[in-house]
Design a protein around this motif. Structure first.
Motif, short mmCIF file in Angstrom:
data_model
loop_
_atom_site.label_atom_id
_atom_site.label_comp_id
_atom_site.label_asym_id
_atom_site.label_seq_id
_atom_site.Cartn_x
_atom_site.Cartn_y
_atom_site.Cartn_z
N TYR A 285 0.82 -1.20 -0.01
CA TYR A 285 -0.10 0.04 -0.02
C TYR A 285 0.81 1.42 -0.07
N MET A 286 0.62 2.21 -0.86
CA MET A 286 1.35 3.29 -0.90
C MET A 286 0.40 4.63 -1.05
N ARG A 287 0.70 5.54 -0.25
CA ARG A 287 -0.07 6.87 -0.36
C ARG A 287 0.96 7.94 -0.28
N GLY A 288 1.04 8.86 -1.33
CA GLY A 288 1.90 9.93 -1.29
C GLY A 288 1.38 11.35 -1.84
N GLU A 289 2.10 12.40 -1.49
CA GLU A 289 1.73 13.65 -1.82
C GLU A 289 2.65 13.94 -3.18
N THR A 290 1.93 14.72 -4.00
CA THR A 290 2.41 15.13 -5.20
C THR A 290 2.85 16.54 -5.24
N ASP A 291 3.70 16.91 -6.21
CA ASP A 291 3.91 18.47 -6.29
C ASP A 291 2.58 19.32 -6.93
N GLY A 292 1.57 18.56 -7.50
CA GLY A 292 0.40 19.26 -7.86
C GLY A 292 -0.52 19.33 -6.88
#
Length: 295
Positions: free
Chosen positions: A122-129
């Motif tokens: 499971y992966m949850r990440g913030e983006t530059d957008g």
């Protein structure tokens, strides 16, 4: 010809149904294992038992146009067995917290505790957008990804890269804990002979009661005599080279130093204020949490 075509279509439908049924059963099995792992983590270190977990923190600069400081915290949960008296650790769950250039990432990895095969990622990440990417990967017993779920089409990883990342973290765990590197103890190994206890105790007592007739007693008087001679020579030279003008200059300098110190102390007393109260409440680091149902 029509009968053959109908038969092939029927076979394809049955094969697809069996495959889907097998995939659904595997995902159900993974979710049950995930729930069991979470319960085990919740009880980790409780009930008077020592915790079975380990945390590794990795820090480095990312090589980009502008150097970016990256911090990664990896926490492992494991079971422990003692075959032939040697401890072996079997990780079953890995949690990653990652931070870089103001963005966060959270990852969970479920492993089979028996053979450390990757079962779920499971992966949850913030983006530059400014939006959050969330992905789930389910694997069969051979390590092949059978299901992917994403909250957006702009996903970062795939089943292969997530599995490779999980295996990389597993290698770090084995390297740090020497897991699998210790061979069982050999009961038939030859023992090195040592001095008998009574003989060794007698040697120690003979050394401790021996009179202190070492070279220090012989050399110390000679050394002290040389040191005193050198000290007397230096004092004689200093007293002979001091003139009345030099002594007057030294007294004036001492007086100026004393006045300067008194003025400094007076200013410090005049400008002394009450200490400023500073709040010691620390701000906890921002951590990206998973959704309510990661698996």
């Amino acid at each position: 010809m029509k009968k053959l075509t109908a038969l092939l279509i029927t076979l394809l439908v049955v094969t697809a149904a069996v495959a889907q049924s097998g995939k659904d059963a595997r995902i159900k099995e993974i979710r049950a294992a995930y729930s069991q792992a979470k319960k085990k983590i919740d009880q980790n270190g409780k009930g008077g038992k020592s915790p079975k977990d380990m945390t590794i923190v990795l820090n480095h600069l990312e090589d980009e146009d502008v150097p970016l400081y990256m911090e990664m915290t990896i926490k492992y949960y494991f079971d422990e067995t003692y075959p032939e008296g040697v401890a072996e650790k079997h990780p079953y769950f890995i949690v990653e917290d990652w931070a870089c250039h103001g963005h966060l990432r959270y990852r969970e990895i479920l492993l089979n505790p028996k053979d450390q095969q990757v079962m779920f990622c499971y992966m949850r990440g913030e983006t530059d957008g400014g939006f959050v990417v969330e992905s789930r990967y389910y694997y069969d017993t051979k390590g092949k990804c059978i299901e992917e779920k994403h909250n957006t089409d702009n996903n970062w990883t795939d089943g292969g890269s997530e599995k490779g990342n999980a295996e990389y973290y597993l290698k770090i765990f084995n390297m740090v804990t020497y897991n699998g590197y210790f061979s069982p103890l050999e009961p038939d190994s030859t023992e090195r002979s040592t001095t008998p206890k009574a003989q060794r105790v007698a040697q120690i007592r003979s050394v401790s009661t021996r009179p202190a007739t070492s070279s220090a007693k012989i050399l110390l008087p000679c050394r002290w005599k040389a040191i005193r001679s050198i000290s007397s020579t230096l004092k004689a030279r200093a007293s002979s080279s001091r003139t009345p003008a030099a002594e007057k200059k030294a007294k004036n300098m001492n007086g100026a130093i004393t006045m300067t110190r008194a003025a400094t102390a007076s200013r410090q007393r005049a400008t002394r204020r009450k200490p400023t109260t500073v709040s010691t409440t620390s701000v906890p680091p921002r951590i990206l949490k998973p959704s309510s149902t990661p698996c």
